[in-house]
Design a protein around this motif. Sequence first.
Motif, short mmCIF file in Angstrom:
data_model
loop_
_atom_site.label_atom_id
_atom_site.label_comp_id
_atom_site.label_asym_id
_atom_site.label_seq_id
_atom_site.Cartn_x
_atom_site.Cartn_y
_atom_site.Cartn_z
N CYS A 189 12.22 -4.37 13.51
CA CYS A 189 12.34 -3.12 14.25
C CYS A 189 12.54 -3.39 15.74
O CYS A 189 12.23 -4.47 16.25
N SER A 190 13.03 -2.38 16.44
CA SER A 190 13.21 -2.48 17.89
C SER A 190 12.89 -1.14 18.52
O SER A 190 12.83 -0.11 17.85
N GLY A 191 12.70 -1.15 19.83
CA GLY A 191 12.46 0.08 20.56
C GLY A 191 11.11 0.71 20.33
O GLY A 191 10.94 1.92 20.51
N LEU A 192 10.12 -0.11 19.94
CA LEU A 192 8.79 0.41 19.63
C LEU A 192 7.82 0.18 20.77
O LEU A 192 7.96 -0.76 21.56
N ASN A 193 6.84 1.05 20.85
CA ASN A 193 5.61 0.82 21.61
C ASN A 193 4.47 0.97 20.62
O ASN A 193 4.38 1.98 19.93
N VAL A 194 3.59 -0.03 20.55
CA VAL A 194 2.57 -0.05 19.52
C VAL A 194 1.18 -0.03 20.16
O VAL A 194 0.92 -0.76 21.13
N VAL A 195 0.30 0.81 19.61
CA VAL A 195 -1.11 0.84 19.99
C VAL A 195 -1.91 0.32 18.80
O VAL A 195 -1.83 0.89 17.71
N VAL A 196 -2.65 -0.76 19.02
CA VAL A 196 -3.52 -1.33 17.99
C VAL A 196 -4.96 -1.03 18.38
O VAL A 196 -5.40 -1.39 19.48
N THR A 197 -5.71 -0.39 17.49
CA THR A 197 -7.11 -0.06 17.74
C THR A 197 -8.01 -0.90 16.84
O THR A 197 -7.87 -0.85 15.62
N LYS A 198 -8.91 -1.65 17.47
CA LYS A 198 -9.96 -2.32 16.72
C LYS A 198 -11.13 -1.36 16.63
O LYS A 198 -11.83 -1.10 17.61
N ASN A 199 -11.33 -0.83 15.44
CA ASN A 199 -12.36 0.20 15.28
C ASN A 199 -13.77 -0.38 15.24
O ASN A 199 -14.73 0.33 15.55
N ILE A 200 -13.88 -1.63 14.83
CA ILE A 200 -15.16 -2.33 14.85
C ILE A 200 -14.91 -3.73 15.42
O ILE A 200 -13.77 -4.21 15.40
N PRO A 201 -15.93 -4.41 15.93
CA PRO A 201 -15.72 -5.77 16.44
C PRO A 201 -15.22 -6.70 15.35
O PRO A 201 -15.69 -6.66 14.22
N GLU A 202 -14.22 -7.51 15.68
CA GLU A 202 -13.71 -8.49 14.72
C GLU A 202 -13.05 -9.64 15.48
O GLU A 202 -12.52 -9.45 16.58
N GLU A 203 -13.10 -10.80 14.86
CA GLU A 203 -12.46 -11.98 15.44
C GLU A 203 -10.98 -11.95 15.07
O GLU A 203 -10.56 -12.52 14.07
N TRP A 204 -10.23 -11.26 15.88
CA TRP A 204 -8.79 -11.12 15.64
C TRP A 204 -8.07 -11.11 16.98
O TRP A 204 -7.99 -10.07 17.63
N PRO A 205 -7.56 -12.26 17.40
CA PRO A 205 -6.76 -12.27 18.63
C PRO A 205 -5.40 -11.65 18.39
O PRO A 205 -4.59 -12.15 17.60
N VAL A 206 -5.13 -10.51 19.01
CA VAL A 206 -3.86 -9.81 18.84
C VAL A 206 -2.81 -10.51 19.70
O VAL A 206 -2.90 -10.51 20.93
N ARG A 207 -1.82 -11.13 19.06
CA ARG A 207 -0.81 -11.91 19.77
C ARG A 207 0.24 -11.01 20.43
O ARG A 207 0.51 -9.90 19.97
N ASP A 208 0.84 -11.52 21.49
CA ASP A 208 1.95 -10.82 22.13
C ASP A 208 3.13 -10.73 21.17
O ASP A 208 3.36 -11.62 20.34
N ARG A 209 3.88 -9.67 21.31
CA ARG A 209 5.05 -9.44 20.46
C ARG A 209 6.26 -9.13 21.34
O ARG A 209 6.16 -9.02 22.55
N ARG A 210 7.41 -8.96 20.68
CA ARG A 210 8.62 -8.59 21.42
C ARG A 210 8.51 -7.19 22.00
O ARG A 210 9.16 -6.86 22.98
N TYR A 211 7.73 -6.34 21.37
CA TYR A 211 7.58 -4.96 21.79
C TYR A 211 6.30 -4.79 22.62
O TYR A 211 5.34 -5.56 22.47
N PRO A 212 6.24 -3.77 23.49
CA PRO A 212 5.00 -3.51 24.22
C PRO A 212 3.87 -3.18 23.26
O PRO A 212 4.04 -2.39 22.34
#
Length: 242
Positions: A23-46
Amino acid sequence: MSIVSHGQGKIADLLLDDLDRRCSGLNVVVTKNIPEEWPVRDRRYPLLQIENPSAKGFGANHNQAFRRCDSSLFCVANPDIRLQADPFDDLKAAMGDPRVGLVAPLIVNPVGNLEDSARYFPTPSGLLRKVLGNGDGRFPIDPNRPSAVDWTAGMFMLFRSEAFAEVGGFDEGFFLYYEDVDICARLWKAGWKVILQPTVSVVHDARRASHTDPKYMRWHVSSMMRYFTKHLGRTPDISRMT
């Protein structure tokens, strides 16, 4: 696009990878609803990351993400959705009618079978028929063109932002269940159409937690009763609006 992880980071990463590749032209919001060991990596999209200090419900999380939305479209997706192709061009095409407030794709399971993601508005008699094996409430779909449906499931929904804002987003009084049914009913009541686009499909691995976990079952029943209190006898007849 809004994606919420409730300890599902490894699964959500697969969806983020799909978005990156397809996909292209996206803006994504990722919500961690509870604490977790998950490093969210940079992507091509914001990509904006939110970490909640305390857990929120489905509707509250996506409403929170919408407040960061500056696009004319707002997509809600479960973290366990997988994309085999870019779904957005065909979904946007179904919004050529300015009265369309929500478009959804077909939902298939990992082996390709169609999920029951488009349904008639629930009623006590309809639920009884389902229990007795006399129908499952699925809405009939024309496989060749977009179809207006009563409601579509919340695992993947593309809203016109204007419509989402007009109805006030999701009702945060629900918790995990029936938010999707409720917002579709309110969209129809406000004069917006809810459309299923059968030329597009996404993959969903449904968990069906409410079938086995008493806590989820309680939430399911509570949300169902809230829905009936709000809408029973007052759901729109969409045949008069299409």
